[in-house]
Scaffold this active site. Structure first.
Site, PDB file in Angstrom:
ATOM      1  N   SER A   1     -10.676  -0.382   3.773  1.00 40.58           N
ATOM      2  CA  SER A   1      -9.796  -0.523   4.939  1.00 40.58           C
ATOM      3  C   SER A   1      -9.253   0.837   5.345  1.00 40.58           C
ATOM      4  CB  SER A   1      -8.605  -1.430   4.612  1.00 40.58           C
ATOM      5  OG  SER A   1      -9.078  -2.652   4.118  1.00 40.58           O
TER       6      SER A   1
ATOM      7  N   GLU B   1      -4.337   3.951   6.245  1.00 40.54           N
ATOM      8  CA  GLU B   1      -4.154   3.707   4.807  1.00 40.54           C
ATOM      9  C   GLU B   1      -4.797   4.846   4.007  1.00 40.54           C
ATOM     10  OE1 GLU B   1      -5.164  -0.290   3.341  1.00 40.54           O
ATOM     11  OE2 GLU B   1      -6.156   0.671   1.645  1.00 40.54           O
TER      12      GLU B   1
ATOM     13  N   ARG C   1       0.828  -1.217   0.000  1.00 39.03           N
ATOM     14  CA  ARG C   1       0.000   0.000   0.000  1.00 39.03           C
ATOM     15  C   ARG C   1       0.863   1.267   0.000  1.00 39.03           C
ATOM     16  NH1 ARG C   1      -2.359  -3.649  -0.987  1.00 39.03           N
ATOM     17  NH2 ARG C   1      -4.305  -4.464  -0.149  1.00 39.03           N
TER      18      ARG C   1
HETATM   19  C1  LIG Z   1     -15.656  -0.310  -0.291  1.00 35.79           C
HETATM   20  C2  LIG Z   1     -14.187  -0.074  -0.587  1.00 35.79           C
HETATM   21  C3  LIG Z   1     -13.354  -1.147  -0.786  1.00 35.79           C
HETATM   22  C4  LIG Z   1     -11.998  -0.945  -1.073  1.00 35.79           C
HETATM   23  N1  LIG Z   1     -11.196  -2.038  -1.273  1.00 35.79           N
HETATM   24  C5  LIG Z   1      -9.887  -1.869  -1.574  1.00 35.79           C
HETATM   25  C6  LIG Z   1      -9.041  -3.017  -1.801  1.00 35.79           C
HETATM   26  O1  LIG Z   1      -9.494  -4.157  -1.778  1.00 35.79           O
HETATM   27  N2  LIG Z   1      -7.748  -2.792  -2.076  1.00 35.79           N
HETATM   28  C7  LIG Z   1      -7.223  -1.534  -2.146  1.00 35.79           C
HETATM   29  O2  LIG Z   1      -6.004  -1.416  -2.414  1.00 35.79           O
HETATM   30  N3  LIG Z   1      -7.988  -0.446  -1.943  1.00 35.79           N
HETATM   31  C8  LIG Z   1      -9.293  -0.575  -1.663  1.00 35.79           C
HETATM   32  N4  LIG Z   1     -10.095   0.520  -1.438  1.00 35.79           N
HETATM   33  C9  LIG Z   1      -9.493   1.860  -1.465  1.00 35.79           C
HETATM   34  C10 LIG Z   1      -9.611   2.585  -2.833  1.00 35.79           C
HETATM   35  O3  LIG Z   1     -10.663   2.070  -3.576  1.00 35.79           O
HETATM   36  C11 LIG Z   1      -8.342   2.483  -3.667  1.00 35.79           C
HETATM   37  O4  LIG Z   1      -7.241   3.011  -2.945  1.00 35.79           O
HETATM   38  C12 LIG Z   1      -8.456   3.227  -5.003  1.00 35.79           C
HETATM   39  O5  LIG Z   1      -7.306   3.011  -5.778  1.00 35.79           O
HETATM   40  C13 LIG Z   1      -8.669   4.728  -4.829  1.00 35.79           C
HETATM   41  O6  LIG Z   1      -9.010   5.254  -6.094  1.00 35.79           O
HETATM   42  P1  LIG Z   1      -9.702   6.660  -6.231  1.00 35.79           P
HETATM   43  O7  LIG Z   1      -9.717   6.994  -7.685  1.00 35.79           O
HETATM   44  O8  LIG Z   1     -10.994   6.675  -5.539  1.00 35.79           O
HETATM   45  O9  LIG Z   1      -8.643   7.579  -5.491  1.00 35.79           O
HETATM   46  P2  LIG Z   1      -8.911   8.918  -4.653  1.00 35.79           P
HETATM   47  O10 LIG Z   1      -9.536   8.581  -3.355  1.00 35.79           O
HETATM   48  O11 LIG Z   1      -9.590   9.925  -5.514  1.00 35.79           O
HETATM   49  O12 LIG Z   1      -7.409   9.381  -4.398  1.00 35.79           O
HETATM   50  C14 LIG Z   1      -6.563   8.631  -3.540  1.00 35.79           C
HETATM   51  C15 LIG Z   1      -5.199   9.309  -3.486  1.00 35.79           C
HETATM   52  O13 LIG Z   1      -4.564   9.212  -4.761  1.00 35.79           O
HETATM   53  C16 LIG Z   1      -4.286  10.514  -5.275  1.00 35.79           C
HETATM   54  N5  LIG Z   1      -4.569  10.426  -6.711  1.00 35.79           N
HETATM   55  C17 LIG Z   1      -5.730  10.020  -7.274  1.00 35.79           C
HETATM   56  N6  LIG Z   1      -5.619  10.009  -8.616  1.00 35.79           N
HETATM   57  C18 LIG Z   1      -4.358  10.442  -8.895  1.00 35.79           C
HETATM   58  C19 LIG Z   1      -3.630  10.658 -10.113  1.00 35.79           C
HETATM   59  N7  LIG Z   1      -4.180  10.445 -11.317  1.00 35.79           N
HETATM   60  N8  LIG Z   1      -2.354  11.100 -10.030  1.00 35.79           N
HETATM   61  C20 LIG Z   1      -1.771  11.333  -8.819  1.00 35.79           C
HETATM   62  N9  LIG Z   1      -2.407  11.132  -7.636  1.00 35.79           N
HETATM   63  C21 LIG Z   1      -3.682  10.693  -7.678  1.00 35.79           C
HETATM   64  C22 LIG Z   1      -5.192  11.463  -4.541  1.00 35.79           C
HETATM   65  O14 LIG Z   1      -4.645  12.767  -4.477  1.00 35.79           O
HETATM   66  C23 LIG Z   1      -5.281  10.803  -3.174  1.00 35.79           C
HETATM   67  O15 LIG Z   1      -4.169  11.145  -2.377  1.00 35.79           O
HETATM   68  C24 LIG Z   1     -11.465   0.361  -1.160  1.00 35.79           C
HETATM   69  C25 LIG Z   1     -12.327   1.457  -0.974  1.00 35.79           C
HETATM   70  C26 LIG Z   1     -13.685   1.242  -0.707  1.00 35.79           C
HETATM   71  C27 LIG Z   1     -14.581   2.428  -0.539  1.00 35.79           C
END
Ligand SMILES: Cc1cc2nc3c(=O)[nH]c(=O)nc-3n(C[C@H](O)[C@H](O)[C@H](O)COP(=O)(O)OP(=O)(O)OC[C@H]3O[C@@H](n4cnc5c(N)ncnc54)[C@H](O)[C@@H]3O)c2cc1C
Length: 338
Positions: free
Chosen positions: A238, A334, A164
């Site tokens: 998480s 996380e 992570r």
């Molecule tokens: C129900 C649920 C289940 C989940 N299960 C998992 C799992 O099994 N495994 C796991 O690893 N994660 C899991 N997650 C966490 C999450 O889905 C992941 O971390 C996902 O990759 C986040 O994507 P996002 O586009 O929503 O990012 P955001 O929340 O929009 O951004 C997350 C971070 O990344 C940065 N960021 C986003 N896009 C970019 C970009 N293009 N360039 C640079 N920085 C960027 C943002 O500034 C922020 O700091 C879960 C979340 C939920 C709600």
């Protein structure tokens, strides 16, 4: 490109907490992003790149501009006997990329079905699920350096992936915008079903030789039954990482936690299940106002409706302190705290 002032972020984060940004804009290309970075109205404002908002917690209003990555497109850009290289725009939904790969019979990411969010955030924390991480199939990514608008290609070594973790979550934070991600998928996939609950789900379905579609379907079924849907109950998956501790520390915990769950890690270390420690510390299902710990998944903090980001953050601090006091183990968040 439209710039919205005093923008509402409550529907742009899966916790569903109320927050506003001084300004908000979407971009669909590197040129649009450069134009926004150089825009006279946005000079001097801190920038936050957002994808699906499923891994952020806004503890207050964002005194700057939120730039939402909407860069689309999934294409095959290379091929050998064994592999295809598939590139996706950072604004594509991660699960759509998984479905695209599964439909084409290209293996490697099916265990990560239904992870919310967009492709561009995948490398940020090296997303992972059911025994597979993004780094396992990662080929390269393209990112724009905010300071000068130049494009840079990062291979896996440059991304410095960890559990992570990545360069983008540490040293490179806020310096680069990930524009696209390319994965190396296998044309002759072998299902990876080493993860206990996945194997049980396939057994339950009477599947002995699973295809990648079977694996994807099973993961979707498990996740849908186990994890709260953010549309119904705000959460970011998480909230804490599973802590990695020296093996001796884990051994020392066995007398008070005889059923301590451990996973293999680096030499001399094991990974503990943060959810188990939180549950054993008595937090599962607890509520403090509208912020709470999920009734079935102690690792997932939830917004029962109307919780502020600060309240959820404060609850996470109490959990950290309590686990430290009871078991001497340091948990780490996380979720990205904004
Ligand atoms: C129900 C649920 C289940 C989940 N299960 C998992 C799992 O099994 N495994 C796991 O690893 N994660 C899991 N997650 C966490 C999450 O889905 C992941 O971390 C996902 O990759 C986040 O994507 P996002 O586009 O929503 O990012 P955001 O929340 O929009 O951004 C997350 C971070 O990344 C940065 N960021 C986003 N896009 C970019 C970009 N293009 N360039 C640079 N920085 C960027 C943002 O500034 C922020 O700091 C879960 C979340 C939920 C709600």
């Amino acid at each position: 490109m439209t710039i919205t002032r005093n923008a509402d972020l409550s529907t742009l984060n899966t916790f569903g907490v109320a927050a506003r940004a001084t300004a908000f804009a979407r971009f669909t290309s590197a040129d649009e992003l450069r134009a926004l970075i150089a825009h006279p109205d946005l000079q001097g404002l801190p920038r936050l790149i957002l994808g699906g908002g499923s891994n952020v917690l806004f503890t207050r209003d964002w005194p700057g501009v939120v730039l939402l990555n909407d860069m689309r497109g999934i294409e095959r850009i290379g091929e050998t006997e064994e592999h295809v290289i598939v590139r996706a725009g950072a604004g594509e939904r991660w699960h759509d990329l998984v479905l695209f790969a599964v439909e084409h019979g290209w293996g490697g990411i099916e265990n990560m079905s239904l992870i919310p969010g967009r492709v561009g955030a995948g490398p940020m924390q090296n997303i992972g699920a059911y025994g597979v991480e993004l780094k396992d199939t990662f080929d390269h990514l393209e990112a724009l350096r905010i300071a000068d608008g130049t494009l840079h290609r990062f291979d896996a070594t440059a991304c410095r992936f960890g559990y992570r973790e990545s360069f983008f979550k540490r040293e490179g934070r806020d310096q680069y915008v990930i524009l696209s991600v390319a994965l190396r998928l296998t044309k002759h996939p072998k299902a990876n079903v080493g993860y206990g609950s996945l194997k049980s789900e396939l057994d339950k379905r009477g599947i002995t030789i699973p295809t990648i579609k079977d694996v994807s379907d099973a993961v979707i079924a498990i996740r849908s039954s186990k994890l709260p849907d953010p549309k119904a109950l705000g959460n970011a998956g998480s909230f804490f990482k599973n802590p990695v501790v020296p093996t001796a520390v884990a051994e020392g915990l066995k007398p008070i936690l005889p059923d301590l769950v451990t996973f293999p890690s680096d030499a001399g270390h094991v990974k503990l299940a943060a959810g188990q420690l939180i549950e054993k510390a008595g937090w599962k299902g607890q509520r403090v106002g509208a912020a709470g710990v999920h009734k079935d998944q102690a690792l997932v903090l939830v917004n029962h409706g109307g919780a502020t980001g600060q309240e959820i953050f404060d609850l996470s601090t109490r959990i950290l302190e309590s686990v430290k006091e009871k078991f001497g183990v340091d948990l780490e968040r996380e979720v990205n705290i904004i």
